[in-house]
Design an enzyme around this catalytic site. Sequence first.
Site, PDB file in Angstrom:
ATOM      1  N   GLY A 199      -0.128  -5.204   0.833  1.00 34.21           N
ATOM      2  CA  GLY A 199      -1.423  -5.151   0.177  1.00 34.21           C
ATOM      3  C   GLY A 199      -1.513  -6.022  -1.055  1.00 34.21           C
ATOM      4  O   GLY A 199      -2.606  -6.462  -1.437  1.00 34.21           O
TER       5      GLY A 199
ATOM      6  N   GLU B 257       6.061  -5.926   7.374  1.00 38.05           N
ATOM      7  CA  GLU B 257       5.555  -4.788   8.140  1.00 38.05           C
ATOM      8  C   GLU B 257       6.364  -4.459   9.391  1.00 38.05           C
ATOM      9  O   GLU B 257       6.534  -3.287   9.736  1.00 38.05           O
ATOM     10  CB  GLU B 257       4.088  -5.025   8.518  1.00 38.05           C
ATOM     11  CG  GLU B 257       3.107  -4.902   7.357  1.00 38.05           C
ATOM     12  CD  GLU B 257       3.081  -6.099   6.447  1.00 38.05           C
ATOM     13  OE1 GLU B 257       2.434  -6.042   5.387  1.00 38.05           O
ATOM     14  OE2 GLU B 257       3.721  -7.129   6.778  1.00 38.05           O
TER      15      GLU B 257
ATOM     16  N   ASP C  97      -1.210  -6.778   8.021  1.00 34.79           N
ATOM     17  CA  ASP C  97      -2.651  -6.519   7.900  1.00 34.79           C
ATOM     18  C   ASP C  97      -3.159  -7.186   6.634  1.00 34.79           C
ATOM     19  O   ASP C  97      -2.648  -8.232   6.250  1.00 34.79           O
ATOM     20  CB  ASP C  97      -2.927  -5.009   7.947  1.00 34.79           C
ATOM     21  CG  ASP C  97      -2.274  -4.245   6.800  1.00 34.79           C
ATOM     22  OD1 ASP C  97      -1.405  -4.811   6.103  1.00 34.79           O
ATOM     23  OD2 ASP C  97      -2.627  -3.063   6.600  1.00 34.79           O
TER      24      ASP C  97
ATOM     25  N   GLY D  31       0.815  -1.207   0.000  1.00 36.48           N
ATOM     26  CA  GLY D  31       0.000   0.000   0.000  1.00 36.48           C
ATOM     27  C   GLY D  31       0.848   1.256   0.000  1.00 36.48           C
ATOM     28  O   GLY D  31       2.073   1.217   0.132  1.00 36.48           O
TER      29      GLY D  31
END
Length: 350
Positions: free
Chosen positions: A118, A141, A149, A67
């Site tokens: 993402g 991350e 996530d 992302g």
Amino acid sequence: MTDDAGVLVRRQGPVGRLTLDRPGALNALTAGMIHTLLGTLEGWAEDPAVAAVVVDGAGPKGLCAGGDVRFLVDDARDPASRGRAGAAMLAEEYRLDALVARYPKPYVALMDGVVMGGGVGISAHGSVRVVTERTMLAMPEVTIGYVPDVGGTWLLSHTPGELGTHVALTSARLGAAEAIACGLADRQVPSDRHSELVDALVAGGDPAEVVDALAVDPGPAPLLADRGWIDACYGADTVPGILAALRQCDEPGARKAADAIGRAAPLALVMTLRALRAARAATVEEALSAEYVTSRCSMRWPDFPEGVRALLVDRDGAPRWSPPTLDEVTGEVVERFLAGALDTDPELRL
């Protein structure tokens, strides 16, 4: 064909095609791209003329590098927003990931090249997941002070044994064979045969059968050879316990893993292990809901902007974590971190 906010949207016979089209940015997802993907997939789910969906990335380097973390950092720093625009982007992205996981039609993800963050969310939840000889999949991350996530905690918590814990805490990069072994992909198809794959789908072929016909043996997965010490070391209940076990292990891979964990953000490591353990007994939607809370908190904690600065902006590789050590990640610190989610943040509706 339409080019809507960085996504090429077109129909080829019974196949709906979505191509992420920001090759200069490794097809990193923006809010506009997420909105386009979600809206298009919702429409195609109800369209009887669409029998299957294919998702891929433009350019030779990857499906998607993740992302737009710089936008999330800037928005969190904006005193007028305090991260609410970023939270809205994440809420829509998680709705997209939940839709992919429950999509009512064959969803074919071509996971060629880089697939991170993402990019994992829009591919590894699909029903037909194709990797190639160039695939490099990761959930990195913790290296930027964030927590996995996009349903990543659910995916990684459902790998064999403790492989997912190892991948999450060390930000390990997986090739095709390892992605398949971890349950994050299904088959390997050479990258130069993807046009043949799409042509067969357009001709009406069953997606699973088409992929099986073109698939090749991915070879051995090195990570599986390390399963013994990985399961033993990562079975500990805490990150300090895992680190202690890794440092006491004679395997060279264990020492490398300990070094990688030692470079990551201590608080992100603690929250990641906590999320992985909880996701084992959760649905995808429940894991996404929990990740939404953690993501909103991460955006407002100093580690996230500091990690982005050190690894992606200045690239000095010297982040100053807060707190700087695992011993300082107390229960009170965790409570302060979780207090960062605001009641006024956009609601997540899955």
